[in-house]
Design an enzyme around this catalytic site. Sequence first.
Site, PDB file in Angstrom:
ATOM      1  N   ALA A  35       0.850  -1.183   0.000  1.00 27.81           N
ATOM      2  CA  ALA A  35       0.000   0.000   0.000  1.00 27.81           C
ATOM      3  C   ALA A  35       0.887   1.233   0.000  1.00 27.81           C
ATOM      4  O   ALA A  35       1.901   1.279   0.695  1.00 27.81           O
ATOM      5  CB  ALA A  35      -0.908   0.015   1.224  1.00 27.81           C
ATOM      6  N   LYS A  36       0.479   2.167  -0.784  1.00 28.33           N
ATOM      7  CA  LYS A  36       1.253   3.400  -0.909  1.00 28.33           C
ATOM      8  C   LYS A  36       1.396   4.076   0.464  1.00 28.33           C
ATOM      9  O   LYS A  36       2.457   4.574   0.825  1.00 28.33           O
ATOM     10  CB  LYS A  36       0.513   4.281  -1.905  1.00 28.33           C
ATOM     11  CG  LYS A  36       1.139   5.544  -2.322  1.00 28.33           C
ATOM     12  CD  LYS A  36       2.204   5.394  -3.369  1.00 28.33           C
ATOM     13  CE  LYS A  36       3.195   6.535  -3.283  1.00 28.33           C
ATOM     14  NZ  LYS A  36       2.696   7.705  -2.590  1.00 28.33           N
ATOM     15  N   ARG A  37       0.303   4.024   1.233  1.00 31.23           N
ATOM     16  CA  ARG A  37       0.344   4.755   2.504  1.00 31.23           C
ATOM     17  C   ARG A  37       1.263   4.094   3.517  1.00 31.23           C
ATOM     18  O   ARG A  37       1.621   4.683   4.513  1.00 31.23           O
ATOM     19  CB  ARG A  37      -1.064   4.935   3.089  1.00 31.23           C
ATOM     20  CG  ARG A  37      -1.746   3.655   3.455  1.00 31.23           C
ATOM     21  CD  ARG A  37      -3.005   3.871   4.263  1.00 31.23           C
ATOM     22  NE  ARG A  37      -3.572   2.605   4.634  1.00 31.23           N
ATOM     23  CZ  ARG A  37      -4.433   1.929   3.891  1.00 31.23           C
ATOM     24  NH1 ARG A  37      -4.839   2.425   2.752  1.00 31.23           N
ATOM     25  NH2 ARG A  37      -4.886   0.756   4.275  1.00 31.23           N
ATOM     26  N   ARG A  38       1.663   2.839   3.275  1.00 31.61           N
ATOM     27  CA  ARG A  38       2.612   2.211   4.190  1.00 31.61           C
ATOM     28  C   ARG A  38       4.030   2.273   3.630  1.00 31.61           C
ATOM     29  O   ARG A  38       4.898   1.512   4.038  1.00 31.61           O
ATOM     30  CB  ARG A  38       2.211   0.767   4.479  1.00 31.61           C
ATOM     31  CG  ARG A  38       0.969   0.671   5.374  1.00 31.61           C
ATOM     32  CD  ARG A  38       0.871  -0.688   6.040  1.00 31.61           C
ATOM     33  NE  ARG A  38       0.968  -1.767   5.078  1.00 31.61           N
ATOM     34  CZ  ARG A  38      -0.061  -2.291   4.432  1.00 31.61           C
ATOM     35  NH1 ARG A  38      -1.259  -1.850   4.660  1.00 31.61           N
ATOM     36  NH2 ARG A  38       0.118  -3.251   3.571  1.00 31.61           N
ATOM     37  N   GLY A  39       4.237   3.139   2.639  1.00 31.49           N
ATOM     38  CA  GLY A  39       5.606   3.441   2.236  1.00 31.49           C
ATOM     39  C   GLY A  39       6.122   2.721   1.015  1.00 31.49           C
ATOM     40  O   GLY A  39       7.301   2.826   0.705  1.00 31.49           O
TER      41      GLY A  39
END
Length: 281
Positions: free
Chosen positions: A237-241
């Site tokens: 996921a993008k939000r987890r880097g």
Amino acid sequence: MIRTRFAPSPNGQLHLGHAYAAVVAHDLARARGGEFLLRIEDIDGTRSRAELVPEILADLEWLGLTLDGPVVYQSSRLESYAAAAERLKALGLLYPCQCTRAEVLAAAVELGPDGPVYPGTCRGRDVDPQGAAWRIDMAKAAALAGPLEWLDELAGVQVAAPEQFGDVVLLRKEAPASYHLAATLDDAADGVTLVTRGQDLFAASHVHRLLQALLDLPVPVWHHHPLLCEADGRKLAKRRGSPALADLRKAGEGGPAVAAALRMDQFPTGLCLGAGVGIGA
Ligand code: GLU
């Protein structure tokens, strides 16, 4: 001839997990002398960002993936979603629902593949259709369609079990159609014969198979591939880097080398293939 597609929602930048999905769809088409399409799933008015579309196109080009047709935009297909919904309403299979997300959560007693199963609170009630979501009466629809099967190339023949989802939304309050309705209609309209997507959407195909039967649509074969996951088993996921492809591209990394590594199941440290349990993108 087979036709596959990559169908990103332009809600965020593409990452390596998307690249993996695009490479799978592209390569299956190439290996079988077929065609590969890009469909932009841009009907979520609250999350969809038009400015990401040129970035998505640049990412695919950077990876060395070529398209065999014009880019398809779901936002250009709204009439077909409305027409299909009218057909299902005429069959008596849809009902309006004014429940909020919180009410659904509070009333749900079962967990389905998509989260809490709607217990049918508005079914059979006199609900104001103005601004309502429209849900399918799943039991009635499944009974009308009769027993159905579908084929996943990797997992084999499946007996359709859409009932596990309960009465899913087909027309959303804030969007012209739900993912289930739009994707099913578009795959048919685009002549997609091999639906490739991640295993996280495996169960959704039970619903899609039912919609195909109710709407007399052609039935494709499915290929649900494993997902690129982080060490904890959760999908990237993008939000987890996870780095955006656009960042790698702009940093001067070679796209064809990235695609080649994905083809050989060579992933950056800490990433591996898995079922991607439990999380959204
Ligand atoms: N738009 C969906 C996503 O980005 C994919 C839908 C599909 O491949 O059927 O997750």
